[in-house]
Design a protein around this motif. Structure first.
Motif, mmCIF file in Angstrom:
data_model
loop_
_atom_site.group_PDB
_atom_site.id
_atom_site.type_symbol
_atom_site.label_atom_id
_atom_site.label_comp_id
_atom_site.label_asym_id
_atom_site.label_seq_id
_atom_site.Cartn_x
_atom_site.Cartn_y
_atom_site.Cartn_z
ATOM 1 N N GLN A 245 0.824 -1.209 0.000
ATOM 2 C CA GLN A 245 0.000 0.000 0.000
ATOM 3 C C GLN A 245 0.857 1.258 0.000
ATOM 4 N N ALA A 246 1.993 1.216 0.693
ATOM 5 C CA ALA A 246 2.893 2.373 0.683
ATOM 6 C C ALA A 246 3.455 2.610 -0.710
ATOM 7 N N THR A 247 3.762 1.522 -1.429
ATOM 8 C CA THR A 247 4.238 1.655 -2.807
ATOM 9 C C THR A 247 3.196 2.337 -3.677
ATOM 10 N N VAL A 248 1.949 1.884 -3.551
ATOM 11 C CA VAL A 248 0.872 2.470 -4.345
ATOM 12 C C VAL A 248 0.679 3.935 -3.981
ATOM 13 N N ARG A 249 0.692 4.243 -2.684
ATOM 14 C CA ARG A 249 0.516 5.636 -2.253
ATOM 15 C C ARG A 249 1.612 6.531 -2.812
ATOM 16 N N ALA A 250 2.858 6.038 -2.811
ATOM 17 C CA ALA A 250 3.958 6.848 -3.322
ATOM 18 C C ALA A 250 3.765 7.164 -4.805
ATOM 19 N N ILE A 295 -6.620 2.958 -8.717
ATOM 20 C CA ILE A 295 -5.769 3.989 -8.107
ATOM 21 C C ILE A 295 -4.586 4.337 -9.007
ATOM 22 N N LEU A 296 -4.056 3.334 -9.701
ATOM 23 C CA LEU A 296 -2.827 3.540 -10.483
ATOM 24 C C LEU A 296 -3.082 3.694 -11.972
ATOM 25 N N HIS A 297 -4.328 3.853 -12.401
ATOM 26 C CA HIS A 297 -4.598 3.832 -13.843
ATOM 27 C C HIS A 297 -3.899 4.962 -14.591
ATOM 28 N N GLU A 332 4.809 0.141 -18.204
ATOM 29 C CA GLU A 332 6.248 -0.041 -18.018
ATOM 30 C C GLU A 332 6.656 0.271 -16.585
ATOM 31 N N ILE A 333 6.027 1.270 -15.980
ATOM 32 C CA ILE A 333 6.387 1.657 -14.609
ATOM 33 C C ILE A 333 6.061 0.548 -13.627
ATOM 34 N N VAL A 334 4.908 -0.130 -13.805
ATOM 35 C CA VAL A 334 4.446 -1.090 -12.801
ATOM 36 C C VAL A 334 4.711 -2.540 -13.190
#
Length: 520
Positions: A245-250, A295-297, A332-334
């Motif tokens: 979750q911290a990774t996603v938040r960052a 969240i990451l779209h 590419e990022i994820v």
């Protein structure tokens, strides 16, 4: 309990009444009943519930049998063997009473804390009473080491009953308090929680046998050591989850810093994606993946030049093609983040259209991954219903009507229907984070407001969906029409009251026509 729905208050009241009726016969047991064992087990369970940190893990313990679990993910609490030892040692009324003090004094969420504690006490008492009745109906052998193999079957049946009662009661409270659909409230809960409860039933039987042995209750406490070890394993899992979750938040914070005018949009898309997934009856692990996907779209915006995201004028065709690369940048990022699973496909394909006119690959129909079709609907809905610096949010019914109009050509009708049904049941409560709060130069009502370039305007002049023309993302603009960041038509700078200049609205294709000639 006033903030709870009437159905939830009635459901909890019935559970409390049933628990009281189950424990009432304890008053007729007399002095010959094992009152001292009941008091000792109640004190031990209360002490376990009061421990805020696992001694070995240094992390928080998962409390209670499902009390802290997410809907549909009932988990046996680390102190459950104490309750199950009481099931094997005590008459059913005393087994029910032994669970009450710990549940009433244990931790609970601040919202409706009193009602939650009352509910946990009632469900624990009912589960213990039912399990003790089953154990006594099947087991007529003394609790001793030589009889241990014979006691395994009755103990397993009692532990399974304990689990089944908790699952049934928790599913009912989800329906009554949180208005979960009946078809999903209990789905998968029993299969996920039965294994841990059977293991804890074995530990509880070992405690009961040692309790009655010549070594006494002190030896029974040794059984809790393996429970501390399992607590450590759970704590490691929760730490890993926290790191995810911290990774996603960052990543989300990085996107918000770069494109501050859509601040909060990612979290709301994640929430809408979860609503659609739960309405479709997806398993909880897929629901969590879709939350990450929503969240990451837009994480690919990190690869788009900031000057394009904040450009006030029209975009050139080359600039528009650069904007449309953001799904591929995001993938590419994820791509190396393993826990995201199919969320990576949603990030790559959430601008595809069912009719094949989307980007980046022009996929059609069911060639588009299901998770991407979910996120596409959630993305468009939030963009239409979000307040921007240049306009107010579009009403939810109007946004749903627009989605329905574009269903079949751009959006999956099944996802649109699921979102509409979930909105009818739960409503929509977006965060109070708007574009006007995100930047000092944003347009605000009243004299002296400073204008900022809006992202898109629908043909009717209403707020359009982010990332697309005509209130829907993924639609390419016709050649020659300058596109704003995300694929929307750029406007003239300013709003009424902003330096005396009015916005210049450019004509745009309708949603069903947009993208036919646009670049992919």
């Amino acid at each position: 309990m006033r903030e709870l729905p009437a159905a939830a208050r009635g459901y909890i009241g019935c559970a409390v009444l049933a628990a009281a009726l189950g424990a009432a016969p304890a008053s007729r047991l007399g002095a010959g009943a094992p009152w001292s064992s009941a008091l000792a087990l109640a004190a031990l369970y209360t002490l376990c519930e009061q421990l805020h940190r696992c001694p070995l893990a240094g992390g928080r313990i998962p409390y209670g049998a499902g009390s802290a679990a997410a809907p549909g993910t009932l988990v046996a609490g680390w102190a459950s063997p104490v309750l199950l030892a009481g099931v094997f040692l005590l008459p059913p009324p005393l087994a029910a009473l032994a669970a009450v003090p710990g549940a009433l004094t244990g931790p609970a969420k601040e919202r409706s804390a009193g009602a939650r504690r009352l509910w946990h006490a009632a469900e624990a008492a009912l589960a213990c009473c039912a399990a003790a009745l089953v154990f006594r109906a099947l087991g007529h052998h003394p609790l001793s080491a030589p009889q241990f193999p014979v006691l395994l079957l009755p103990a397993a049946a009692a532990a399974a009953t304990f689990c089944a009662v908790l699952v049934a009661l928790d599913g009912g409270v989800l329906v009554a308090a949180e208005r979960h659909p009946l078809r999903t409230a209990w789905r998968g809960a029993l299969s996920r929680s039965l294994g841990p409860h059977l293991v804890h039933g074995l530990a509880g039987l070992m405690m009961a046998v040692l309790w009655r042995s010549s070594y006494g209750p002190t030896a029974a406490l040794l059984v809790l050591l393996p429970m501390c070890l399992s607590c450590w394993v759970f704590a490691q899992y929760h730490r890993e989850r926290t790191a995810h979750q911290a990774t996603v938040r960052a990543l989300v914070q990085a996107v918000d810093i770069k494109d501050r005018y859509t601040r909060g949009h990612s979290e709301r898309v994640g929430r809408a994606s979860v609503m659609i997934a739960r309405e479709l009856g997806m398993a909880e692990d897929r629901v969590e993946v879709l939350r990450f996907a929503g969240i990451l779209h837009d994480v690919g915006k990190l690869g788009v030049p900031t000057r394009l995201l904040r450009k006030d004028g029209p975009l050139t065709p080359q600039e528009r093609r650069a904007i449309e690369l953001h799904p591929e940048y995001g993938h590419e990022i994820v791509r190396g983040i393993g826990f995201l699973g199919e969320a990576r496909a949603a990030i790559l394909h959430h601008h595809e259209r069912l009719d094949g006119r989307g980007y980046p690959y022009g996929l059609m129909g069911h060639q588009i991954p299901e998770c991407a079709r979910v996120v596409a609907v959630a993305d468009a809905f939030d963009a239409m219903t979000s307040t921007r610096s240049y306009r107010r949010a579009r009403p939810v019914p109007a946004a749903v009507a627009e989605l329905r109009k574009c269903a079949g050509a751009q959006f999956d009708p099944r996802m649109v229907r699921a979102l509409a049904a979930s909105l009818d049941r739960y409503g929509w409560h977006p965060d109070l984070v708007t574009a006007a709060d995100a930047e000092p130069g944003a347009v605000r009502e009243g004299p002296g407001a400073v204008g900022r370039q809006p992202e898109a305007v629908t043909p009717q002049g209403a707020g359009a969906a982010e990332g697309g023309v005509g209130a829907v993302p993924g639609a390419g603009a016709a050649p020659g029409a300058g596109a704003a960041p995300g694929g929307a038509t750029a406007q003239g700078s300013g709003e009424p009251g902003a330096g005396g200049r009015r916005p210049v609205r450019r004509s745009e294709p309708r949603p069903e026509e947009a993208g036919r000639k646009g670049p992919r």
